[in-house]
Design a protein around this motif. Sequence first.
Motif, PDB file in Angstrom:
ATOM      1  N   UNK A 156       4.060 -12.674  -7.468  1.00 17.97           N
ATOM      2  CA  UNK A 156       4.673 -11.899  -8.561  1.00 17.97           C
ATOM      3  C   UNK A 156       3.626 -11.385  -9.546  1.00 17.97           C
ATOM      4  N   UNK A 157       2.750 -10.496  -9.080  1.00 20.55           N
ATOM      5  CA  UNK A 157       1.608 -10.033  -9.881  1.00 20.55           C
ATOM      6  C   UNK A 157       1.778  -8.618 -10.420  1.00 20.55           C
ATOM      7  N   UNK A 158       2.872  -7.974 -10.068  1.00 24.87           N
ATOM      8  CA  UNK A 158       3.040  -6.554 -10.425  1.00 24.87           C
ATOM      9  C   UNK A 158       3.837  -6.459 -11.725  1.00 24.87           C
ATOM     10  N   UNK A 159       3.375  -5.568 -12.635  1.00 25.13           N
ATOM     11  CA  UNK A 159       3.978  -5.562 -13.976  1.00 25.13           C
ATOM     12  C   UNK A 159       4.676  -4.272 -14.375  1.00 25.13           C
ATOM     13  N   UNK A 160       4.733  -3.284 -13.483  1.00 23.44           N
ATOM     14  CA  UNK A 160       5.428  -2.057 -13.868  1.00 23.44           C
ATOM     15  C   UNK A 160       5.813  -1.279 -12.623  1.00 23.44           C
ATOM     16  N   UNK A 161       6.686  -0.289 -12.829  1.00 27.47           N
ATOM     17  CA  UNK A 161       7.094   0.568 -11.722  1.00 27.47           C
ATOM     18  C   UNK A 161       5.881   1.324 -11.168  1.00 27.47           C
ATOM     19  N   UNK A 162       4.988   1.764 -12.063  1.00 28.82           N
ATOM     20  CA  UNK A 162       3.819   2.523 -11.618  1.00 28.82           C
ATOM     21  C   UNK A 162       2.912   1.660 -10.735  1.00 28.82           C
ATOM     22  N   UNK A 163       2.688   0.417 -11.169  1.00 30.32           N
ATOM     23  CA  UNK A 163       1.858  -0.476 -10.353  1.00 30.32           C
ATOM     24  C   UNK A 163       2.508  -0.727  -9.000  1.00 30.32           C
ATOM     25  N   UNK A 164       3.823  -0.888  -9.003  1.00 28.32           N
ATOM     26  CA  UNK A 164       4.528  -1.150  -7.739  1.00 28.32           C
ATOM     27  C   UNK A 164       4.346   0.028  -6.782  1.00 28.32           C
ATOM     28  N   UNK A 165       4.493   1.235  -7.296  1.00 27.30           N
ATOM     29  CA  UNK A 165       4.372   2.410  -6.437  1.00 27.30           C
ATOM     30  C   UNK A 165       2.935   2.573  -5.945  1.00 27.30           C
ATOM     31  N   UNK A 166       1.965   2.366  -6.833  1.00 24.70           N
ATOM     32  CA  UNK A 166       0.566   2.477  -6.394  1.00 24.70           C
ATOM     33  C   UNK A 166       0.262   1.439  -5.308  1.00 24.70           C
ATOM     34  N   UNK A 167       0.739   0.215  -5.514  1.00 27.89           N
ATOM     35  CA  UNK A 167       0.531  -0.841  -4.522  1.00 27.89           C
ATOM     36  C   UNK A 167       1.134  -0.426  -3.177  1.00 27.89           C
ATOM     37  N   UNK A 168       2.363   0.060  -3.224  1.00 26.55           N
ATOM     38  CA  UNK A 168       3.055   0.445  -1.981  1.00 26.55           C
ATOM     39  C   UNK A 168       2.322   1.571  -1.264  1.00 26.55           C
ATOM     40  N   UNK A 169       1.835   2.544  -2.033  1.00 24.76           N
ATOM     41  CA  UNK A 169       1.125   3.658  -1.410  1.00 24.76           C
ATOM     42  C   UNK A 169      -0.141   3.163  -0.726  1.00 24.76           C
ATOM     43  N   UNK A 170      -0.821   2.216  -1.364  1.00 24.88           N
ATOM     44  CA  UNK A 170      -2.064   1.705  -0.777  1.00 24.88           C
ATOM     45  C   UNK A 170      -1.775   0.882   0.477  1.00 24.88           C
ATOM     46  N   UNK A 171      -0.751   0.048   0.417  1.00 28.74           N
ATOM     47  CA  UNK A 171      -0.412  -0.762   1.593  1.00 28.74           C
ATOM     48  C   UNK A 171       0.032   0.154   2.737  1.00 28.74           C
ATOM     49  N   UNK A 172       0.868   1.126   2.410  1.00 29.20           N
ATOM     50  CA  UNK A 172       1.350   2.056   3.428  1.00 29.20           C
ATOM     51  C   UNK A 172       0.175   2.800   4.069  1.00 29.20           C
ATOM     52  N   UNK A 173      -0.764   3.244   3.249  1.00 27.63           N
ATOM     53  CA  UNK A 173      -1.856   4.017   3.826  1.00 27.63           C
ATOM     54  C   UNK A 173      -2.749   3.129   4.704  1.00 27.63           C
ATOM     55  N   UNK A 174      -2.881   1.833   4.373  1.00 23.62           N
ATOM     56  CA  UNK A 174      -3.600   0.914   5.279  1.00 23.62           C
ATOM     57  C   UNK A 174      -2.942   0.883   6.653  1.00 23.62           C
ATOM     58  N   UNK A 175      -1.618   0.776   6.661  1.00 24.37           N
ATOM     59  CA  UNK A 175      -0.915   0.665   7.946  1.00 24.37           C
ATOM     60  C   UNK A 175      -0.993   1.972   8.733  1.00 24.37           C
TER      61      UNK A 175
END
Length: 478
Positions: A156-175
């Motif tokens: 539970x390290x994410x603190x905002x909607x923006x961080x969540x979206x940035x995280x998701x974009x980075x994980x998605x682009x890795x895959x």
Amino acid sequence: MFEDYDIVIGLEVHAELKTKTKVFCSCKNEFGSEPNSNCCPVCVGLPGALPVLNKKAVELTIKAGHTIGSSISPIAVFERKNYFYPDLAKAYQISQLERPICVGGSITLDSGKVIRINRIHLEEDAGKLVHKNDKIGTLIDYNRGGVPLIEMVTEPDISSAEEAVEFLMKYRSNLVFGDIADCKMEQGGMRCDVNLSVKKKGSSVLGTRTEMKNLNSFKMVQRAIEFEARRQVEEIEAGKTIVQETRKWDDNRGRSFAMRSKEEAQDYRYFPDPDILSVEISEDVVNSIKKTLPELSHQKKLRYIEELGLPAYDAKILTSEKYICEYFEKVLDKVKNPKIVSNWVMTEVLAKCKEQAVESLEEVISVKNLAYIINAVQDKEITRINGKELFEDACYSEFDAEEEAKSRGMVVKMSDQDLEKFIGEVMEENRSAVADYKDNPVKVENFFIGSLMKKTQGKANVEKARPIIHELLERSVR
Ligand code: ADP
Ligand code: MG
Ligand code: ZN
């Protein structure tokens, strides 16, 4: 009052692996087939059918772990997660609990903040309920049942909607860059559950969380987080307590609704699946899979900046999608000028594909055509205006830009004889400048280059013309 609270978010992200066949049988893993056409006794869960683990699915899961720096478990175990739902005919899902394939890892956001990852495990996807009208009711398509799915769980390290979206974009682009999963969110190839709680600023005690399941676009994740955080703060401020529950996000109405109280792991009565042996993963296998990992988006971005000398902005856009950098690199292979290729791809090609969803930029304009146009404009073989015209007409069209340039009379390649003739003419017309050469050699030489370009309407090749002009001027003073 919202400023007095911290938002705490943990994500669970499901992605369908890019395998040819399903995870425990040899049915095709394919989106969009005739309903219930890719099914067999194993993946619809007929009693007595035995699962056989797909090696490729395990390898891709390990590969996914490598993209985020996980440790790979030497022994992985598959367990039965028991629950009934019509899209899961055998009433249990084969998943992993105690010994997932990948443990730990992290993704670093642009701000430098590190989001820790708890695990990635491999499981099977369920079928799909298709809700029709009142008369027909709900239909079930089991094609998706048994498709290999990896679930990644963050701390539970994410603190905002923006961080969540940035995280998701980075994980998605890795895959996607790792060739692990296509993550087509509009097809359900990647789905995200958001766990969210709020707490008073600075408090170290986490609040009670709710979970919103199956958000399948970044926009939805963003809106769902913003709504839910606000709802929880309002409840607390009104003196109510947050109930731990699963909530459904309704994107049309822009709000979440209580669905059911949160289930605990014990409710599923997990136990090791007796039909599947535990999987031993040797260090050799782990290392050899690491070697198959291609250059990832963030690595490409760095290389574009450091080796190709592109501005950070260009590098970010070009590496934002695999299909963009694949195309960029192919054109670069033929043009050899990173910034010029980047300009054409970013401002011209990408502008054209906004209108239609494309899988490859080659659908917009072939590498061959774009490379020809860029090179021809650079070499002044055709004018910039004609280059743009050719580009417009070549988009979503079959023609060969080079042929077309010739047949439209755009190619203005000047013969050496013509070039010399024009140079002779400008020198004849400007005898006083020739006489001035002795005193102002650089200025006069440049003056003749300028006059020549004016005379030929920019069609003369400067690299060729300059030595000729220089030689003639030198001769005039000997
Ligand atoms: P469960 O087993 O009930 O699904 P997990 O411990 O696996 O619970 O956590 C699921 C997700 O919820 C993880 O991403 C985790 O980071 C997140 N999470 C756990 N507690 C909280 C909390 N208090 N607030 C927000 N997210 C949380
Ligand atoms: Mg969970
Ligand atoms: Zn099957």
